[in-house]
Design a protein around this motif. Sequence first.
Motif, PDB file in Angstrom:
ATOM      1  N   PHE A  22       0.815  -1.217   0.000  1.00  0.00           N
ATOM      2  CA  PHE A  22       0.000   0.000   0.000  1.00  0.00           C
ATOM      3  C   PHE A  22       0.848   1.267   0.000  1.00  0.00           C
ATOM      4  N   LEU A  23       1.800   1.307  -0.941  1.00  0.00           N
ATOM      5  CA  LEU A  23       2.604   2.519  -1.097  1.00  0.00           C
ATOM      6  C   LEU A  23       2.077   3.330  -2.277  1.00  0.00           C
ATOM      7  N   GLY A  24       2.251   4.636  -2.203  1.00  0.00           N
ATOM      8  CA  GLY A  24       1.804   5.494  -3.293  1.00  0.00           C
ATOM      9  C   GLY A  24       0.302   5.643  -3.342  1.00  0.00           C
ATOM     10  N   MET A  25      -0.340   5.506  -2.166  1.00  0.00           N
ATOM     11  CA  MET A  25      -1.792   5.496  -2.144  1.00  0.00           C
ATOM     12  C   MET A  25      -2.415   6.851  -2.489  1.00  0.00           C
TER      13      MET A  25
END
Lengths: 201, 231
Positions: A22-25
């Motif tokens: 869940f990176l760059g959400m």
Amino acid sequence: MGELVNIFIKSAFIENLALAYFLGMCSYLAVSKTVKTAFGLGLAVIFVLGITMPINWVINTWLLGENGVFQTDLTFLRFILFIAVIASMVQLVEMVVEKYSPSLYNSLGIFLPLITVNCAILGGSLFMVSKEYNFSEAVAFGLGGGFGWFLAIIAIAAIREKIKYSAVPPAMRGLGMAFLLTGMMGMAFMGLMGIDPASFK
Amino acid sequence: MADVAVVEKKEAIKFGKKERKLLTDPLDDNNPITVQVLGICSALAVTTGLKNATVMAVAVVFVCVFSNTITSALRKSIPKQVRMIVQLVIIATLVTVVELTLKAYAFESYKQLSVFIGLIITNCIVMGRLEAFAMANRPYESALDGLGNGIGYGIILLIVAFFREFFGKGEIFGAKIIGATPDYMINTAESAWLGWYQYNNLMVLFPSAMFVIAVLIWAHRAWNPKLVDVS
């Protein structure tokens, strides 16, 4: 070579930056309203990740490492140098896109500079450090991670385009629904966790 | 010249309606996570336990307040073209301070938060507030704005962490509340009335944070209808 393909597949599907970590959400949720803009942002992320990862690898190993140019441990400068590389690369991408594809540039608008603060880029570089990849592995990891993020944002944009026609409770419209969908996609991607591509030989 | 300084100082220390609004607005109408959609990544990653969430919230409040203040103090001498890089260097310096402090005094938390401390740099709240507020306002107001946004972010973080820790591990701040521990496998008096709860392991994993935030957004918008997305 096979090992590099493994790292690419692993970082694209099994350890997908968007749906497993869940990176760059922020930009993922903000730009995924239509497939067209999502496509452009996804491509930009692949490009920036693919470029910054090797540059940051070189900086981390040759400049900051104990066996680097200065012969001292300078890793406390890592954040500042990494983010400076990312910021300048994003500026470069912005100029290239503006020159060769003005329509894409206009549709991306404010979100192109926002790639700088896309956690997937910095997070990718920090993961690369903590996983102790060598140079070619870092390139494969960068491209794979970018490709996985690209797939994820296209998938959610397509779903969100379709969900416009459904009767969603008013308070849940837009953002709330996007969160729920991402959660479900994350669960689907969890099914891939624990698969080791190296065991397929 | 001296007069001007005195007047400015008098204005600077007052805490009136406008200043209170700066503090309370991010808690509800303009919440960083549920309304502005900023800083989601770390909100998802560090909320498996209340302890980590508290450390993260304090770190973000610190970075938010000081980066806002410093940027606002320098706002007239930062050239427009390179403002992003200048802002990022300010943030990265503060985050390095936080990282080294945690490494020295709270090594356990430091190990668990790992890359997510570094990711405060790219936490869009910090950057977003610098762009939207600190570049156009005086240091005192910017500090208040940073404090408000940091707290608004921290509150959501703690709420999400509470649900995830409570239902996922049956604990609050690491203290057992419900559910059986492996020690309780032996039939003690307590296990009879604590052991009925089966841990929901999904709550510890990433997707559940998405669901909890989705429900929070739903509740927030149902309670405050002017936030509903009309498009």
